[in-house]
Design a protein around this motif. Structure first.
Motif, PDB file in Angstrom:
ATOM      1  N   LEU A  96       0.825  -1.207   0.000  1.00  0.00           N
ATOM      2  CA  LEU A  96       0.000   0.000   0.000  1.00  0.00           C
ATOM      3  C   LEU A  96       0.861   1.260   0.000  1.00  0.00           C
ATOM      4  O   LEU A  96       0.531   2.257  -0.660  1.00  0.00           O
ATOM      5  N   THR A  97       1.981   1.220   0.729  1.00  0.00           N
ATOM      6  CA  THR A  97       2.886   2.375   0.750  1.00  0.00           C
ATOM      7  C   THR A  97       3.490   2.610  -0.628  1.00  0.00           C
ATOM      8  O   THR A  97       3.596   3.758  -1.095  1.00  0.00           O
ATOM      9  N   LEU A  98       3.888   1.529  -1.291  1.00  0.00           N
ATOM     10  CA  LEU A  98       4.424   1.663  -2.647  1.00  0.00           C
ATOM     11  C   LEU A  98       3.378   2.252  -3.591  1.00  0.00           C
ATOM     12  O   LEU A  98       3.697   3.071  -4.462  1.00  0.00           O
ATOM     13  N   ARG A  99       2.127   1.833  -3.430  1.00  0.00           N
ATOM     14  CA  ARG A  99       1.056   2.375  -4.274  1.00  0.00           C
ATOM     15  C   ARG A  99       0.796   3.836  -3.940  1.00  0.00           C
ATOM     16  O   ARG A  99       0.655   4.669  -4.828  1.00  0.00           O
ATOM     17  N   GLN A 100       0.691   4.143  -2.649  1.00  0.00           N
ATOM     18  CA  GLN A 100       0.377   5.505  -2.224  1.00  0.00           C
ATOM     19  C   GLN A 100       1.422   6.500  -2.698  1.00  0.00           C
ATOM     20  O   GLN A 100       1.112   7.621  -3.076  1.00  0.00           O
ATOM     21  N   THR A 101       2.681   6.086  -2.663  1.00  0.00           N
ATOM     22  CA  THR A 101       3.785   6.982  -3.026  1.00  0.00           C
ATOM     23  C   THR A 101       4.129   6.940  -4.512  1.00  0.00           C
ATOM     24  O   THR A 101       5.044   7.642  -4.949  1.00  0.00           O
ATOM     25  N   GLY A 102       3.441   6.119  -5.273  1.00  0.00           N
ATOM     26  CA  GLY A 102       3.712   6.026  -6.698  1.00  0.00           C
ATOM     27  C   GLY A 102       4.968   5.255  -7.045  1.00  0.00           C
ATOM     28  O   GLY A 102       5.451   5.320  -8.178  1.00  0.00           O
ATOM     29  N   LYS A 103       5.492   4.495  -6.090  1.00  0.00           N
ATOM     30  CA  LYS A 103       6.698   3.707  -6.354  1.00  0.00           C
ATOM     31  C   LYS A 103       6.375   2.351  -6.974  1.00  0.00           C
ATOM     32  O   LYS A 103       7.276   1.589  -7.323  1.00  0.00           O
ATOM     33  N   ALA A 104       5.096   2.040  -7.086  1.00  0.00           N
ATOM     34  CA  ALA A 104       4.665   0.803  -7.732  1.00  0.00           C
ATOM     35  C   ALA A 104       3.560   1.145  -8.715  1.00  0.00           C
ATOM     36  O   ALA A 104       2.853   2.146  -8.550  1.00  0.00           O
ATOM     37  N   PRO A 105       3.379   0.349  -9.754  1.00  0.00           N
ATOM     38  CA  PRO A 105       2.291   0.583 -10.708  1.00  0.00           C
ATOM     39  C   PRO A 105       0.935   0.528 -10.006  1.00  0.00           C
ATOM     40  O   PRO A 105       0.812  -0.046  -8.912  1.00  0.00           O
ATOM     41  N   VAL A 127      -7.118  -6.084  -3.142  1.00  0.00           N
ATOM     42  CA  VAL A 127      -8.423  -6.543  -2.653  1.00  0.00           C
ATOM     43  C   VAL A 127      -8.228  -7.291  -1.345  1.00  0.00           C
ATOM     44  O   VAL A 127      -7.403  -8.210  -1.255  1.00  0.00           O
ATOM     45  N   LEU A 128      -8.998  -6.892  -0.331  1.00  0.00           N
ATOM     46  CA  LEU A 128      -8.978  -7.547   0.976  1.00  0.00           C
ATOM     47  C   LEU A 128     -10.177  -8.481   1.076  1.00  0.00           C
ATOM     48  O   LEU A 128     -11.317  -8.078   0.789  1.00  0.00           O
ATOM     49  N   PHE A 129      -9.922  -9.698   1.505  1.00  0.00           N
ATOM     50  CA  PHE A 129     -10.984 -10.695   1.625  1.00  0.00           C
ATOM     51  C   PHE A 129     -11.603 -10.652   3.014  1.00  0.00           C
ATOM     52  O   PHE A 129     -10.893 -10.717   4.017  1.00  0.00           O
ATOM     53  N   ASP A 130     -12.929 -10.538   3.061  1.00  0.00           N
ATOM     54  CA  ASP A 130     -13.712 -10.510   4.300  1.00  0.00           C
ATOM     55  C   ASP A 130     -13.674  -9.115   4.928  1.00  0.00           C
ATOM     56  O   ASP A 130     -12.897  -8.834   5.845  1.00  0.00           O
ATOM     57  N   ARG A 131     -14.569  -8.262   4.431  1.00  0.00           N
ATOM     58  CA  ARG A 131     -14.617  -6.871   4.897  1.00  0.00           C
ATOM     59  C   ARG A 131     -14.790  -6.782   6.411  1.00  0.00           C
ATOM     60  O   ARG A 131     -14.162  -5.942   7.066  1.00  0.00           O
ATOM     61  N   ALA A 132     -15.619  -7.650   6.982  1.00  0.00           N
ATOM     62  CA  ALA A 132     -15.879  -7.580   8.425  1.00  0.00           C
ATOM     63  C   ALA A 132     -14.594  -7.746   9.224  1.00  0.00           C
ATOM     64  O   ALA A 132     -14.372  -7.040  10.217  1.00  0.00           O
ATOM     65  N   TYR A 133     -13.749  -8.687   8.810  1.00  0.00           N
ATOM     66  CA  TYR A 133     -12.488  -8.885   9.513  1.00  0.00           C
ATOM     67  C   TYR A 133     -11.620  -7.639   9.416  1.00  0.00           C
ATOM     68  O   TYR A 133     -11.133  -7.115  10.435  1.00  0.00           O
ATOM     69  N   TRP A 134     -11.421  -7.152   8.205  1.00  0.00           N
ATOM     70  CA  TRP A 134     -10.465  -6.060   8.002  1.00  0.00           C
ATOM     71  C   TRP A 134     -10.925  -4.757   8.636  1.00  0.00           C
ATOM     72  O   TRP A 134     -10.107  -4.002   9.186  1.00  0.00           O
ATOM     73  N   ALA A 192      -4.866  10.385   3.030  1.00  0.00           N
ATOM     74  CA  ALA A 192      -5.865  11.190   2.318  1.00  0.00           C
ATOM     75  C   ALA A 192      -7.125  10.351   2.096  1.00  0.00           C
ATOM     76  O   ALA A 192      -7.076   9.126   2.047  1.00  0.00           O
ATOM     77  N   GLU A 193      -8.258  11.033   1.947  1.00  0.00           N
ATOM     78  CA  GLU A 193      -9.507  10.322   1.665  1.00  0.00           C
ATOM     79  C   GLU A 193      -9.369   9.458   0.414  1.00  0.00           C
ATOM     80  O   GLU A 193      -9.887   8.345   0.351  1.00  0.00           O
ATOM     81  N   ARG A 194      -8.654   9.965  -0.573  1.00  0.00           N
ATOM     82  CA  ARG A 194      -8.509   9.200  -1.821  1.00  0.00           C
ATOM     83  C   ARG A 194      -7.700   7.920  -1.618  1.00  0.00           C
ATOM     84  O   ARG A 194      -7.812   6.993  -2.410  1.00  0.00           O
ATOM     85  N   ASP A 195      -6.892   7.875  -0.557  1.00  0.00           N
ATOM     86  CA  ASP A 195      -6.120   6.659  -0.303  1.00  0.00           C
ATOM     87  C   ASP A 195      -7.018   5.474   0.046  1.00  0.00           C
ATOM     88  O   ASP A 195      -6.624   4.316  -0.128  1.00  0.00           O
ATOM     89  N   LEU A 196      -8.219   5.754   0.543  1.00  0.00           N
ATOM     90  CA  LEU A 196      -9.153   4.676   0.834  1.00  0.00           C
ATOM     91  C   LEU A 196      -9.558   3.936  -0.434  1.00  0.00           C
ATOM     92  O   LEU A 196      -9.941   2.768  -0.388  1.00  0.00           O
TER      93      LEU A 196
END
Length: 253
Positions: free
Chosen positions: A184-193, A198-205, A221-225
């Protein structure tokens, strides 16, 4: 005369300094060779993955403690099968690259289930195992020639990330969190494509991590969600990946 010379230079012949560098384990495992060991861990897996035509992967994380009779295990296995069948891991001809090959941490639990699902489909899958103080063995379902053992977490993470077309995370603990937030950090910072996560089981997470609170407190940021999607079964995971941009039979940009 020959025997005399052999005896005369016995100390030189037996000295560790006389060993060929590539054959000297004491030297190779010393502090000065740490960079070389990093390179070797990168190159060995890279060579094998290229030989098998693994162009891209779908990385599946989750707890090693999940048992075979748990629904999470069964859904991870089902996802490993359908992703292998639909994603391009079953290439049509020799030389054609494989895409969206299932890749896991190589251990038991959820990792085993995803690798096992690939076996159900007749597809190869990757196991990136790690040496731990309490020895962790590879599960019996990752493709033997694509089952790797790492000493360095950093190099293992690099291999997990560098070919990833998507990330699917089943419930897990510290290790799963570590891998999730790394990506997620790589995605947030643009260091990864911009790969789908996808997280499996919304209730757990949503119980164990309050993502909304992170945004509310201004820590993200809100957009990070929007970096995260959720799904409740194997078909739902696949649909969410497609909706978020996964392209079957195609490599990452």
């Amino acid at each position: 005369m020959k025997d005399d010379r052999r005896k005369a230079n016995a100390a030189q012949m037996a000295s560790p300094s006389y060993r060929m560098a590539a054959m000297d384990q004491d030297f190779l495992l010393g502090d000065s060779m740490r960079g070389v060991r990093f390179l070797m861990e990168y190159a060995k897996a890279e060579e094998a993955l290229r030989a098998w035509g693994v162009r891209s992967t779908i990385v599946v994380f989750g707890s090693a403690r999940v048992r075979q009779d748990a629904s999470w295990y069964e859904q991870a296995r089902a996802f490993g099968r359908l992703a292998s069948e639909r994603g391009g891991a079953l290439r049509g001809s020799v030389g054609e690259p494989r895409d969206n090959v299932i890749a896991t941490g190589g251990g038991p639990g959820i990792m085993e289930a995803a690798n096992r699902g690939a076996v159900d489909a007749g597809a190869p899958s990757v196991g990136f195992n790690i040496t731990l103080p309490h020895e962790q063995e590879p599960n019996a379902y990752s493709t033997p020639e694509l089952t790797f053992r790492f000493h360095y977490f950093a190099m293992r993470k690099m291999h997990l990330a560098m070919r990833a077309n998507a990330l699917v995370v089943f419930p897990g603990g510290f290790g799963t969190f570590d891998e999730l937030f790394e990506l997620l950090t790589l995605r947030q910072t643009g260091k990864a494509p911009p790969i789908p996560v996808v997280l499996f089981d919304r209730a757990y997470w949503t119980e164990v991590i309050n993502f909304d609170a992170l945004a509310r407190y201004g820590m993200i940021a809100e957009r990070d969600l929007d970096l995260i999607g959720f799904a409740e079964d194997a078909e739902g995971v696949w649909a969410e990946l497609l909706a978020r941009g996964l392209r079957p039979h195609e490599n990452i940009d």
